[in-house]
Write a protein that holds these residues in place. Structure first.
Motif, PDB file in Angstrom:
ATOM      1  N   SER B  65       0.790  -1.231   0.000  1.00  0.00           N
ATOM      2  CA  SER B  65       0.000   0.000   0.000  1.00  0.00           C
ATOM      3  C   SER B  65       0.819   1.275   0.000  1.00  0.00           C
ATOM      4  O   SER B  65       0.401   2.277  -0.567  1.00  0.00           O
ATOM      5  N   HIS B  66       1.969   1.256   0.621  1.00  0.00           N
ATOM      6  CA  HIS B  66       2.676   2.522   0.847  1.00  0.00           C
ATOM      7  C   HIS B  66       3.455   2.992  -0.376  1.00  0.00           C
ATOM      8  O   HIS B  66       3.341   4.140  -0.785  1.00  0.00           O
ATOM      9  N   PHE B  67       4.265   2.126  -0.913  1.00  0.00           N
ATOM     10  CA  PHE B  67       5.050   2.502  -2.093  1.00  0.00           C
ATOM     11  C   PHE B  67       4.614   1.631  -3.273  1.00  0.00           C
ATOM     12  O   PHE B  67       5.328   0.724  -3.696  1.00  0.00           O
ATOM     13  N   GLY B 100      -5.170  -2.062  -2.364  1.00  0.00           N
ATOM     14  CA  GLY B 100      -5.206  -0.655  -1.987  1.00  0.00           C
ATOM     15  C   GLY B 100      -4.692  -0.524  -0.565  1.00  0.00           C
ATOM     16  O   GLY B 100      -3.830  -1.295  -0.138  1.00  0.00           O
ATOM     17  N   ILE B 101      -5.222   0.454   0.165  1.00  0.00           N
ATOM     18  CA  ILE B 101      -4.761   0.642   1.541  1.00  0.00           C
ATOM     19  C   ILE B 101      -5.453  -0.395   2.439  1.00  0.00           C
ATOM     20  O   ILE B 101      -6.668  -0.579   2.375  1.00  0.00           O
ATOM     21  N   GLU B 102      -4.661  -1.059   3.269  1.00  0.00           N
ATOM     22  CA  GLU B 102      -5.149  -2.175   4.098  1.00  0.00           C
ATOM     23  C   GLU B 102      -6.382  -1.795   4.928  1.00  0.00           C
ATOM     24  O   GLU B 102      -7.308  -2.605   5.081  1.00  0.00           O
ATOM     25  N   HIS B 103      -6.394  -0.569   5.458  1.00  0.00           N
ATOM     26  CA  HIS B 103      -7.479  -0.196   6.374  1.00  0.00           C
ATOM     27  C   HIS B 103      -8.800   0.038   5.635  1.00  0.00           C
ATOM     28  O   HIS B 103      -9.841   0.153   6.259  1.00  0.00           O
ATOM     29  N   THR B 104      -8.729   0.134   4.319  1.00  0.00           N
ATOM     30  CA  THR B 104      -9.946   0.241   3.520  1.00  0.00           C
ATOM     31  C   THR B 104     -10.322  -1.122   2.936  1.00  0.00           C
ATOM     32  O   THR B 104     -11.484  -1.525   2.958  1.00  0.00           O
ATOM     33  N   ALA B 121       0.282  -4.475  11.739  1.00  0.00           N
ATOM     34  CA  ALA B 121       1.546  -3.748  11.834  1.00  0.00           C
ATOM     35  C   ALA B 121       1.405  -2.406  11.132  1.00  0.00           C
ATOM     36  O   ALA B 121       2.039  -2.141  10.105  1.00  0.00           O
ATOM     37  N   ASP B 122       0.542  -1.573  11.669  1.00  0.00           N
ATOM     38  CA  ASP B 122       0.375  -0.216  11.180  1.00  0.00           C
ATOM     39  C   ASP B 122      -0.462   0.519  12.217  1.00  0.00           C
ATOM     40  O   ASP B 122      -1.434  -0.051  12.722  1.00  0.00           O
ATOM     41  N   SER B 123      -0.075   1.751  12.518  1.00  0.00           N
ATOM     42  CA  SER B 123      -0.761   2.436  13.618  1.00  0.00           C
ATOM     43  C   SER B 123      -2.241   2.664  13.333  1.00  0.00           C
ATOM     44  O   SER B 123      -3.043   2.730  14.248  1.00  0.00           O
ATOM     45  N   HIS B 124      -2.615   2.789  12.061  1.00  0.00           N
ATOM     46  CA  HIS B 124      -4.024   3.062  11.755  1.00  0.00           C
ATOM     47  C   HIS B 124      -4.896   1.810  11.640  1.00  0.00           C
ATOM     48  O   HIS B 124      -6.015   1.863  11.125  1.00  0.00           O
ATOM     49  N   THR B 125      -4.395   0.698  12.137  1.00  0.00           N
ATOM     50  CA  THR B 125      -5.195  -0.516  12.259  1.00  0.00           C
ATOM     51  C   THR B 125      -6.468  -0.229  13.056  1.00  0.00           C
ATOM     52  O   THR B 125      -7.493  -0.907  12.868  1.00  0.00           O
ATOM     53  N   GLY B 299      -7.175  11.767  -0.402  1.00  0.00           N
ATOM     54  CA  GLY B 299      -6.769  10.368  -0.380  1.00  0.00           C
ATOM     55  C   GLY B 299      -6.513   9.906   1.034  1.00  0.00           C
ATOM     56  O   GLY B 299      -6.942  10.563   1.986  1.00  0.00           O
ATOM     57  N   SER B 300      -5.869   8.747   1.173  1.00  0.00           N
ATOM     58  CA  SER B 300      -5.448   8.123   2.429  1.00  0.00           C
ATOM     59  C   SER B 300      -6.516   7.224   3.047  1.00  0.00           C
ATOM     60  O   SER B 300      -7.685   7.244   2.652  1.00  0.00           O
ATOM     61  N   CYS B 301      -6.083   6.484   4.060  1.00  0.00           N
ATOM     62  CA  CYS B 301      -6.973   5.557   4.757  1.00  0.00           C
ATOM     63  C   CYS B 301      -8.001   6.295   5.598  1.00  0.00           C
ATOM     64  O   CYS B 301      -8.940   5.690   6.104  1.00  0.00           O
ATOM     65  N   THR B 302      -7.814   7.597   5.774  1.00  0.00           N
ATOM     66  CA  THR B 302      -8.771   8.369   6.571  1.00  0.00           C
ATOM     67  C   THR B 302     -10.013   8.701   5.750  1.00  0.00           C
ATOM     68  O   THR B 302     -11.139   8.578   6.214  1.00  0.00           O
ATOM     69  N   GLY B 360      -3.613   3.757  -3.156  1.00  0.00           N
ATOM     70  CA  GLY B 360      -2.501   3.539  -2.234  1.00  0.00           C
ATOM     71  C   GLY B 360      -2.350   4.741  -1.322  1.00  0.00           C
ATOM     72  O   GLY B 360      -3.203   5.634  -1.323  1.00  0.00           O
ATOM     73  N   CYS B 361      -1.269   4.747  -0.556  1.00  0.00           N
ATOM     74  CA  CYS B 361      -1.064   5.800   0.449  1.00  0.00           C
ATOM     75  C   CYS B 361      -0.589   7.106  -0.166  1.00  0.00           C
ATOM     76  O   CYS B 361      -0.981   8.187   0.265  1.00  0.00           O
ATOM     77  N   GLY B 362       0.337   7.017  -1.134  1.00  0.00           N
ATOM     78  CA  GLY B 362       0.805   8.196  -1.838  1.00  0.00           C
ATOM     79  C   GLY B 362       1.359   9.291  -0.947  1.00  0.00           C
ATOM     80  O   GLY B 362       2.123   9.029  -0.021  1.00  0.00           O
ATOM     81  N   PRO B 363       0.955  10.554  -1.187  1.00  0.00           N
ATOM     82  CA  PRO B 363       1.573  11.700  -0.513  1.00  0.00           C
ATOM     83  C   PRO B 363       1.412  11.696   1.001  1.00  0.00           C
ATOM     84  O   PRO B 363       2.159  12.385   1.688  1.00  0.00           O
ATOM     85  N   CYS B 364       0.458  10.945   1.531  1.00  0.00           N
ATOM     86  CA  CYS B 364       0.202  10.936   2.973  1.00  0.00           C
ATOM     87  C   CYS B 364       1.475  10.746   3.774  1.00  0.00           C
ATOM     88  O   CYS B 364       1.684  11.379   4.786  1.00  0.00           O
ATOM     89  N   ILE B 365       2.354   9.873   3.286  1.00  0.00           N
ATOM     90  CA  ILE B 365       3.545   9.518   4.073  1.00  0.00           C
ATOM     91  C   ILE B 365       4.817  10.187   3.539  1.00  0.00           C
ATOM     92  O   ILE B 365       5.902   9.997   4.056  1.00  0.00           O
ATOM     93  N   GLY B 366       4.668  11.020   2.511  1.00  0.00           N
ATOM     94  CA  GLY B 366       5.788  11.852   2.096  1.00  0.00           C
ATOM     95  C   GLY B 366       6.979  11.109   1.521  1.00  0.00           C
ATOM     96  O   GLY B 366       8.085  11.653   1.451  1.00  0.00           O
ATOM     97  N   SER B 382      -5.753  13.405   4.877  1.00  0.00           N
ATOM     98  CA  SER B 382      -5.121  12.326   5.635  1.00  0.00           C
ATOM     99  C   SER B 382      -5.162  12.639   7.132  1.00  0.00           C
ATOM    100  O   SER B 382      -5.967  13.461   7.570  1.00  0.00           O
ATOM    101  N   ASN B 383      -4.289  12.010   7.898  1.00  0.00           N
ATOM    102  CA  ASN B 383      -4.433  12.064   9.352  1.00  0.00           C
ATOM    103  C   ASN B 383      -3.272  12.674  10.110  1.00  0.00           C
ATOM    104  O   ASN B 383      -3.353  12.862  11.315  1.00  0.00           O
ATOM    105  N   ARG B 384      -2.143  12.934   9.441  1.00  0.00           N
ATOM    106  CA  ARG B 384      -0.981  13.432  10.179  1.00  0.00           C
ATOM    107  C   ARG B 384      -0.382  14.654   9.493  1.00  0.00           C
ATOM    108  O   ARG B 384      -0.257  14.671   8.264  1.00  0.00           O
ATOM    109  N   GLY B 388       7.632  17.496   8.312  1.00  0.00           N
ATOM    110  CA  GLY B 388       8.251  16.595   7.344  1.00  0.00           C
ATOM    111  C   GLY B 388       7.384  15.416   6.948  1.00  0.00           C
ATOM    112  O   GLY B 388       7.797  14.584   6.144  1.00  0.00           O
ATOM    113  N   ARG B 389       6.180  15.312   7.484  1.00  0.00           N
ATOM    114  CA  ARG B 389       5.350  14.137   7.190  1.00  0.00           C
ATOM    115  C   ARG B 389       5.115  13.960   5.686  1.00  0.00           C
ATOM    116  O   ARG B 389       5.142  12.862   5.153  1.00  0.00           O
ATOM    117  N   MET B 390       4.818  15.070   4.981  1.00  0.00           N
ATOM    118  CA  MET B 390       4.500  14.948   3.555  1.00  0.00           C
ATOM    119  C   MET B 390       5.636  15.432   2.663  1.00  0.00           C
ATOM    120  O   MET B 390       5.415  15.651   1.466  1.00  0.00           O
TER     121      MET B 390
HETATM  122  S1  SF4 Z   1      -1.848   6.913   7.364  1.00  0.00           S
HETATM  123 FE1  SF4 Z   1      -1.207   7.317   5.290  1.00  0.00          FE
HETATM  124  S2  SF4 Z   1       0.625   6.045   5.035  1.00  0.00           S
HETATM  125 FE2  SF4 Z   1      -0.465   5.256   6.825  1.00  0.00          FE
HETATM  126  S3  SF4 Z   1      -1.795   3.625   6.012  1.00  0.00           S
HETATM  127 FE3  SF4 Z   1      -3.004   5.525   6.025  1.00  0.00          FE
HETATM  128  S4  SF4 Z   1      -2.717   6.353   3.979  1.00  0.00           S
HETATM  129 FE4  SF4 Z   1      -1.119   4.861   4.295  1.00  0.00          FE
END
Ligand code: SF4
Lengths: 171, 420
Positions: B65-67, B100-104, B121-125, B299-302, B360-366, B382-384, B388-390
């Motif tokens: 999902s991330h890259f 796509g993104i696991e949380h979706t 293994a991801d904080s947004h579980t 975008g993003s899992c949010t 995918g995650c794209g710019p969310c994680i920079g 997104s959520n963060r 430097g996040r993005m």
């Molecule tokens: S917070 Fe961003 S990088 Fe983390 S899973 Fe969600 S979309 Fe992907």
């Protein structure tokens, strides 16, 4: 358990794992590759300044944010011996224990400590002595189970031992 | 004394009649997940354990999902490690273009169901707690042990109760509710705790909107977020569930560490200013300052599910993205991407001058696609918004709902949807 001694690098609240190790370096989990970028987005001089045994002392919620285990790996790769904070992000706390990096919660010690101070941390008793200021504090003791994990060398060796006891093959 | 939903789930998964906050348990795990960043390390540790096989391949998912698609040789190697492991073990694997993104993806396809204990293994579980599951994020090592053994040690968290009353105004979204809440309690206001979301205003939300709220539990320091199961949940779960599910209701005399109540009719759309998700202010206040922006990320899992994209596309239709702005739209999953295509949403975005990109995650994680340069400013769904996040450490991110993001893209500054 060990007594650690080291110089302090002092940080504020909410130091997140993105600034501890930015995502642009997350294509590897190799400690040597992560090492030069540790704390890069919050303290670019950290890697140049840190000496083996040094300690990180921070305010509340240290290691919040992303679950990346790369964060404690990068910190450990720089020789940091332990982290003392008022509180920790919960995933970072577990990751650190799993990587064998001691993390202690002690608000009083944090308030009384400044950058460059020398600390002595007794992991067995939880005593934190600021040698520079001649003050001693007591950290919240590790839960017996967490102490067991740390003594085993982290969750993987702990689980391996459990597997051996159950008679499941383990290499 | 009765138990909360989280306590009931954890008790049922540890063979106890009852549990209380602070109890240390060995918890049986129903589902586990790692992604392309956390997966390779988890795989290494599964191998280190020497168990040979994961506990149940149909309960272990690896989601790229991330890259995606891989951005360089190193990320391609990580994806390859995950792909080979999934093949060898027979576990669930979502490659670029498939998931796509696991949380979706995982809740939408019924891999996680109500009453589950889900270790990712991801904080947004935490996102998936919206289905009435106990879903918590862990590091790679903890997740590896869960994947190998089917169980993991956990401490029972105290539960905080958040009750939302009243009817929302026209532009108020669940993103505003959770941002407002984090603004109130702070980014460590739910540290180690479970956030239980309820009340009339939550019951009125779709599952998609509830996923947004549980997603950002991570930004309040929470261990899990949970929404009580109702008809809305079951309508979402029933057609897709891969396994039987269990509905846990909180006992009337359950004990909560704290209760917070909100009247949503009094709340207005907000943004989180740099550099903290807790730095929350009304959009109108920022709109008055005419804060110019360079990029918008929808975008993003949010916030990149169907409801979000429909609303953003609606605002964009017949309008143009401001000449100063790059607007990047990334559906959160391939299923959402395909549906958005069928509904003509992607066309509406493209016509307005957006970049429509891979799920995918794209710019969310920079780290990849849409990275910000020094001094650039972005409005993101997104959520963060940490430094430097993005992208560059001196770039800025404003967190917002999809309607605020779309309005901002059109006006070239942080804007309220009313202004469009
Ligand atoms: S917070 Fe961003 S990088 Fe983390 S899973 Fe969600 S979309 Fe992907």
């Amino acid at each position: 358990m060990q007594v650690l001694r080291g110089r302090v690098h002092r940080y504020g609240k909410n130091v997140d794992t993105d600034v501890i190790i930015p995502a642009r370096y997350l294509v590897t989990s190799d400690p040597d590759a992560l090492k030069p970028h540790c704390m890069e987005d919050i303290d670019p001089d950290f890697v140049g300044r840190v000496r083996p045994g040094d300690m990180i002392v921070a305010d509340t919620n240290y290691g919040c944010g992303s679950s990346r285990e790369h964060a404690p790996i990068a910190i450990k790769a720089n020789g940091v011996s332990c982290i003392v904070a008022k509180s920790f992000g919960r995933i970072f706390f577990r990751n650190s224990i799993n990587q064998g990096l001691p993390v202690l919660e002690c608000p009083e010690a944090v308030d009384a400590t400044q950058a460059g101070d020398e600390l002595e941390v007794d992991l067995g008793t939880g005593n934190i002595t600021n040698l520079t200021r001649r003050q001693t504090f007591k950290a919240a003791p590790f839960e017996p189970f967490v102490l067991e994990l740390l003594q085993a060398g982290g969750l993987i060796p702990y689980t391996q031992r459990k597997l051996r006891q159950r008679g499941v093959a383990s290499s | 004394m009765g138990m909360t939903i989280a306590e009931k789930i954890l008790a049922a998964h540890s063979g106890r009649a009852r549990v209380s906050p602070g109890d240390l348990l060995q918890v049986k795990v129903d589902f586990t997940m790692a992604n392309d960043i956390t997966g390779p390390m988890a795989i290494r540790e599964v191998r280190n354990l020497g168990v040979g096989k994961v506990f149940d391949p149909q309960r272990v998912a690896l989601v790229m999902s991330h890259f995606v698609p891989s951005k360089d040789i190193a990320s391609a190697t990580n994806a390859k490690t995950c792909r080979q492991f999934a093949q060898e073990q027979g576990c669930i694997f979502f490659d670029a273009g498939k998931g796509g993104i696991e949380h979706t993806v995982l809740p939408a396809q019924g891999y996680v169901v109500p009453g589950d204990v889900y270790v990712g293994a991801d904080s947004h579980t935490t996102t998936v707690g919206a289905l009435g599951a106990f879903a918590a994020g862990f590091g790679s090592t903890d997740t590896a042990v869960a994947m190998a053994m089917g169980e993991l040690w956990m401490k029972v968290p105290p539960t905080l109760r958040f009750i939302y009353h009243g009817q929302p105004g026209r532009w108020l979204r669940s993103k505003d509710l959770i941002l407002h809440t984090i603004g109130q309690i702070g980014t460590d206001g739910a540290l180690y705790a479970c956030m239980q979301f309820e009340g009339e205003a939550v019951r009125a939300l779709s599952v998609e909107a509830r996923l947004t709220m549980c997603n950002m539990v991570a930004e309040a320091g929470g261990k899990a977020g949970i929404v009580p199961v109702d008809r809305v949940t079951l309508d979402y779960v029933r057609p897709v569930a891969k396994r039987p599910y269990t509905v846990y209701e909180p006992d009337p005399d359950a004990s909560y560490a704290a209760t917070y109540e909100f009247d949503v009719s009094k709340l207005e759309p907000v943004v989180a200013r740099p550099w903290s998700p807790g730095n929350v202010v009304p959009v109108r206040e920022v709109a008055r300052e005419k804060v110019e922006i360079d990029q918008v990320f929808i975008g993003s899992c949010t916030n990149a599910r169907m409801e979000d994209l429909r609303e953003a596309a609606e605002l964009m239709r017949g309008r143009q993205v401001h000449q100063r702005v790059r607007c990047i739209v990334m559906p959160a999953s391939v299923a959402v991407w395909n549906q958005a295509m069928k509904e003509g949403l992607l066309e509406a975005f493209a016509d307005a001058g957006c970049v429509v990109s891979t799920a995918g995650c794209g710019p969310c994680i920079g780290g990849f696609m849409g990275v910000l340069a020094e001094g650039e400013r972005c409005v993101s769904t997104s959520n963060r918004n940490f430094p430097g996040r993005m992208g560059h450490v001196k770039s800025e991110t404003y967190l917002a709902s999809p309607v605020v993001a779309a309005a901002s893209a059109i006006l070239g500054r942080v804007a309220h949807p009313d202004e469009v």
